[in-house]
Each structure stands twice: as C-alpha cells, then as structure tokens.
Scaffold this active site. Structure first.
Site, PDB file in Angstrom:
ATOM      1  N   ASP A 178      25.623  39.767 -12.996  1.00 25.39           N
ATOM      2  CA  ASP A 178      27.054  39.842 -13.262  1.00 25.39           C
ATOM      3  C   ASP A 178      27.533  38.390 -13.287  1.00 25.39           C
ATOM      4  OD1 ASP A 178      29.756  40.710 -13.398  1.00 25.39           O
ATOM      5  OD2 ASP A 178      29.923  40.503 -11.207  1.00 25.39           O
TER       6      ASP A 178
ATOM      7  N   ASP B  65      31.327  36.916 -13.048  1.00 21.35           N
ATOM      8  CA  ASP B  65      32.397  36.522 -12.125  1.00 21.35           C
ATOM      9  C   ASP B  65      32.128  37.056 -10.718  1.00 21.35           C
ATOM     10  OD1 ASP B  65      33.672  35.345 -14.354  1.00 21.35           O
ATOM     11  OD2 ASP B  65      34.621  37.242 -14.868  1.00 21.35           O
TER      12      ASP B  65
ATOM     13  N   TYR C 268      40.307  36.969 -14.555  1.00 20.31           N
ATOM     14  CA  TYR C 268      40.418  36.729 -15.998  1.00 20.31           C
ATOM     15  C   TYR C 268      40.085  35.286 -16.380  1.00 20.31           C
ATOM     16  CZ  TYR C 268      42.623  41.280 -15.731  1.00 20.31           C
ATOM     17  OH  TYR C 268      42.877  42.600 -15.488  1.00 20.31           O
TER      18      TYR C 268
ATOM     19  N   ASN D 102      31.908  42.343 -17.743  1.00 17.79           N
ATOM     20  CA  ASN D 102      33.111  43.001 -18.276  1.00 17.79           C
ATOM     21  C   ASN D 102      34.167  41.932 -18.520  1.00 17.79           C
ATOM     22  OD1 ASN D 102      31.948  45.522 -17.876  1.00 17.79           O
ATOM     23  ND2 ASN D 102      33.309  46.125 -16.199  1.00 17.79           N
ATOM     24  N   GLN D 103      34.691  41.867 -19.723  1.00 19.34           N
ATOM     25  CA  GLN D 103      35.759  40.891 -20.017  1.00 19.34           C
ATOM     26  C   GLN D 103      36.944  41.614 -20.644  1.00 19.34           C
ATOM     27  OE1 GLN D 103      35.891  37.786 -18.931  1.00 19.34           O
ATOM     28  NE2 GLN D 103      33.911  38.052 -17.919  1.00 19.34           N
TER      29      GLN D 103
ATOM     30  N   CYS E 151      31.475  42.833 -22.400  1.00 19.48           N
ATOM     31  CA  CYS E 151      32.255  43.951 -22.937  1.00 19.48           C
ATOM     32  C   CYS E 151      33.695  43.488 -23.072  1.00 19.48           C
ATOM     33  CB  CYS E 151      32.191  45.173 -22.012  1.00 19.48           C
ATOM     34  SG  CYS E 151      33.461  46.391 -22.445  1.00 19.48           S
TER      35      CYS E 151
ATOM     36  N   ARG F 216      31.324  48.993 -21.069  1.00 18.82           N
ATOM     37  CA  ARG F 216      32.055  48.514 -19.896  1.00 18.82           C
ATOM     38  C   ARG F 216      31.399  49.091 -18.647  1.00 18.82           C
ATOM     39  NH1 ARG F 216      36.691  46.478 -17.686  1.00 18.82           N
ATOM     40  NH2 ARG F 216      37.676  47.726 -16.066  1.00 18.82           N
ATOM     41  N   LYS F 217      30.897  48.189 -17.790  1.00 25.79           N
ATOM     42  CA  LYS F 217      30.279  48.673 -16.558  1.00 25.79           C
ATOM     43  C   LYS F 217      31.298  49.484 -15.761  1.00 25.79           C
ATOM     44  CE  LYS F 217      29.266  44.357 -15.649  1.00 25.79           C
ATOM     45  NZ  LYS F 217      28.908  43.142 -14.874  1.00 25.79           N
TER      46      LYS F 217
END
Ligand SMILES: [Mg+2]
Ligand SMILES: [Zn+2]
Length: 166
Positions: A8, A10, A19, A51-52, A89, A107-108
């Site tokens: 992962d 972040d 963000y 995931n973004q 994502c 998306r996880k």
C-alpha cells in the site's frame, strides 16, 4: 512465475497526509527506502497498489499522481532501489468527476489492482506478500489469494521487512 511484494502507498511507504498529491508534502516512512531495496535484492517484484479516490473527488488528477510516482522512483534510484510498477484506483462511487464515478473492481478491498499486476507480471499470488496499514488492504490481499498478509502498524518499515527473511 514471479513473486511480488505488494505495498500500500499512503501510511506504508510514505506518511499519510490525506489525499497526497503534492511532492512538497511527500515524506518517506522511516526505513521505506531500505525496505524497497531489500525486496529488490531478494528478487521480489515491488508493486504499489493504492486507492486514489482524490482523483474521482476532483482534488487532483491522474497526471499529478503519475508525477508523484515518478518522484518516488527518482528518489529510490538515488539509493539503488526501485519500484517495479504502480497501480492506482482513481475511482469512487460518489466521485465528483463523472469519468471516475463508479463502483469498480479495483478500489481496495476489491482485489482488482492486485489481480491486474499478477497478470501483467506473471506473479504467483501464493508466493507473494502484501503489506498495508488498513483493513481494506488486508482484505484485498485475502481476496486475491496472497500468501502472506502483513498489517503495518507504523514504526520502521525496514524492521518489518527484514523479519520476513530472518
Ligand atoms: Mg494506507
Ligand atoms: Zn477502481
């Protein structure tokens, strides 16, 4: 087939700031560069799965994300380390940007990013490892069939990684 370590982003490789998209706010987690280098030395592919949803939320663009990933790669190269691939994502079911507003399979906790990487790099999931700081990272790894799942609780990432091969 290849073995991989899925990270992962972040909260695992870099400090969680919410963000993240500005390079000026990027800070490695302690031991992260050495952790990546160790995985390179052990001949594991290093794959980032992140995931973004900030992209769907209109807070930043895919281009911003790619620039940040290029920055990470450049920094790693200074230390003889590298990430083999970044998968992100950009979606969110309630995103502001129509193009990214959807229920996706990447998306996880969905395993889509991991499965895509496995196909692209001929990765044996059973021999691979995932490290994440959130429950949905672990769940995505479980759904993909990853052999070893590690929940990162903070601290020094290299210390966690070196225990894998101890
Ligand atoms: Mg995280
Ligand atoms: Zn997605």
């Amino acid at each position: 087939m290849n073995s991989a370590i899925f990270f992962d982003r972040d909260g695992v490789l870099n400090e969680e700031v919410g963000y993240l998209h500005e390079i000026s706010k990027f800070k490695w987690i302690d031991g992260a560069v050495d952790a990546v280098k160790l995985c390179n030395e052990k001949k594991f592919l290093v794959i980032v799965v992140t995931n973004q949803s900030g992209i769907a939320r209109g807070l930043y663009t895919e281009d911003d994300t790619k620039k940040l990933h290029n920055f990470m790669q450049t920094e790693l190269e200074k230390f003889g380390a590298h990430i083999d691939a970044f998968y992100y994502c950009p979606h969110h079911p309630e995103g502001k940007v129509a193009a990214y507003r959807k229920i996706c399979d990447c998306r996880k906790p969905e395993p889509g990013l991991i499965l895509r990487a496995c196909k692209d790099f001929d990765i044996d999931v059973a021999k691979s490892i995932l490290i994440g700081d959130g429950a949905r990272d672990i769940e995505a790894g479980r759904r993909a069939g990853i052999g070893k799942l590690i929940r990162f609780q903070g601290g020094n990432l290299f210390d966690v990684m070196k225990n894998i091969w101890r």
